[in-house]
Design a protein around this motif. Sequence first.
Motif, short mmCIF file in Angstrom:
data_model
loop_
_atom_site.label_atom_id
_atom_site.label_comp_id
_atom_site.label_asym_id
_atom_site.label_seq_id
_atom_site.Cartn_x
_atom_site.Cartn_y
_atom_site.Cartn_z
N TYR A 48 0.84 -1.20 0.00
CA TYR A 48 0.00 0.00 0.00
C TYR A 48 0.87 1.25 0.00
N MET A 49 1.89 1.28 0.85
CA MET A 49 2.72 2.47 0.96
C MET A 49 3.50 2.74 -0.33
N ILE A 50 3.97 1.68 -0.99
CA ILE A 50 4.70 1.86 -2.25
C ILE A 50 3.78 2.50 -3.28
N ASN A 51 2.56 2.00 -3.39
CA ASN A 51 1.60 2.58 -4.34
C ASN A 51 1.21 4.00 -3.94
N HIS A 52 1.03 4.21 -2.65
CA HIS A 52 0.68 5.52 -2.12
C HIS A 52 1.78 6.53 -2.46
N ASN A 53 3.02 6.12 -2.23
CA ASN A 53 4.16 6.99 -2.53
C ASN A 53 4.25 7.29 -4.03
N ALA A 54 3.96 6.29 -4.86
CA ALA A 54 3.99 6.51 -6.31
C ALA A 54 2.97 7.57 -6.71
N ASN A 55 1.80 7.53 -6.08
CA ASN A 55 0.78 8.56 -6.37
C ASN A 55 1.25 9.93 -5.93
N HIS A 56 1.91 10.02 -4.79
CA HIS A 56 2.46 11.30 -4.36
C HIS A 56 3.55 11.77 -5.33
N GLY A 57 4.30 10.82 -5.87
CA GLY A 57 5.33 11.18 -6.84
C GLY A 57 4.73 11.82 -8.07
N LYS A 58 3.60 11.28 -8.53
CA LYS A 58 2.91 11.88 -9.68
C LYS A 58 2.46 13.30 -9.35
N GLU A 59 1.99 13.51 -8.14
CA GLU A 59 1.57 14.85 -7.73
C GLU A 59 2.75 15.81 -7.68
N LEU A 60 3.90 15.32 -7.19
CA LEU A 60 5.09 16.17 -7.15
C LEU A 60 5.54 16.56 -8.55
N LEU A 61 5.43 15.64 -9.49
CA LEU A 61 5.79 15.96 -10.87
C LEU A 61 4.87 17.04 -11.42
N GLN A 62 3.58 16.95 -11.14
CA GLN A 62 2.64 17.98 -11.57
C GLN A 62 2.98 19.33 -10.94
N ILE A 63 3.36 19.32 -9.68
CA ILE A 63 3.75 20.56 -9.00
C ILE A 63 4.98 21.16 -9.69
N ALA A 64 5.97 20.32 -9.97
CA ALA A 64 7.19 20.80 -10.63
C ALA A 64 6.87 21.40 -11.99
N GLU A 65 5.99 20.74 -12.74
CA GLU A 65 5.61 21.26 -14.06
C GLU A 65 4.93 22.61 -13.93
N LYS A 66 4.05 22.75 -12.96
CA LYS A 66 3.35 24.04 -12.77
C LYS A 66 4.32 25.13 -12.32
N LEU A 67 5.26 24.76 -11.46
CA LEU A 67 6.27 25.75 -11.06
C LEU A 67 7.05 26.23 -12.27
N ASN A 68 7.46 25.30 -13.12
CA ASN A 68 8.20 25.68 -14.33
C ASN A 68 7.35 26.55 -15.25
N GLU A 69 6.09 26.17 -15.43
CA GLU A 69 5.18 26.95 -16.28
C GLU A 69 5.02 28.38 -15.76
N ALA B 217 12.71 26.48 -8.34
CA ALA B 217 11.84 25.68 -7.48
C ALA B 217 11.41 24.41 -8.20
N GLY B 218 11.11 24.53 -9.49
CA GLY B 218 10.75 23.36 -10.28
C GLY B 218 11.88 22.35 -10.35
N LYS B 219 13.10 22.85 -10.55
CA LYS B 219 14.27 21.98 -10.62
C LYS B 219 14.48 21.26 -9.29
N LYS B 220 14.39 21.97 -8.19
CA LYS B 220 14.58 21.36 -6.88
C LYS B 220 13.48 20.34 -6.58
N THR B 221 12.29 20.61 -7.04
CA THR B 221 11.19 19.66 -6.84
C THR B 221 11.45 18.38 -7.62
N ILE B 222 11.99 18.50 -8.82
CA ILE B 222 12.35 17.32 -9.62
C ILE B 222 13.47 16.55 -8.93
#
Length: 78
Positions: free
Chosen positions: A22-43, A49-54
């Motif tokens: 469960y935790m591995i899958n949960h963490n993977a979902n958080h990883g997807k969210e972090l990628l979206q955050i990084a993309e929005k920061l870059n945009e 901040a985007g680079k550090k998030t990546i």
Amino acid sequence: MSEHHHSVGAESLEELEALMEYMINHNANHGKELLQIAEKLNENGNLQAGKKTIEALDEYNKGNALLKEALGFLGDEK
């Protein structure tokens, strides 16, 4: 921002294995969210901040890979 907590009520090996999965899958979902955050920061022009998030996401993924390895050891102990 909402908080969420995890408690470890599992005691048997099967329960611990299920919790790890469960935790591995949960963490993977958080990883997807972090990628979206990084993309929005870059945009929005926040490239540093985007680079550090990546970079953080890369470390997060390394940690999740270690958890997968640990889960593999649980299967060896059955």
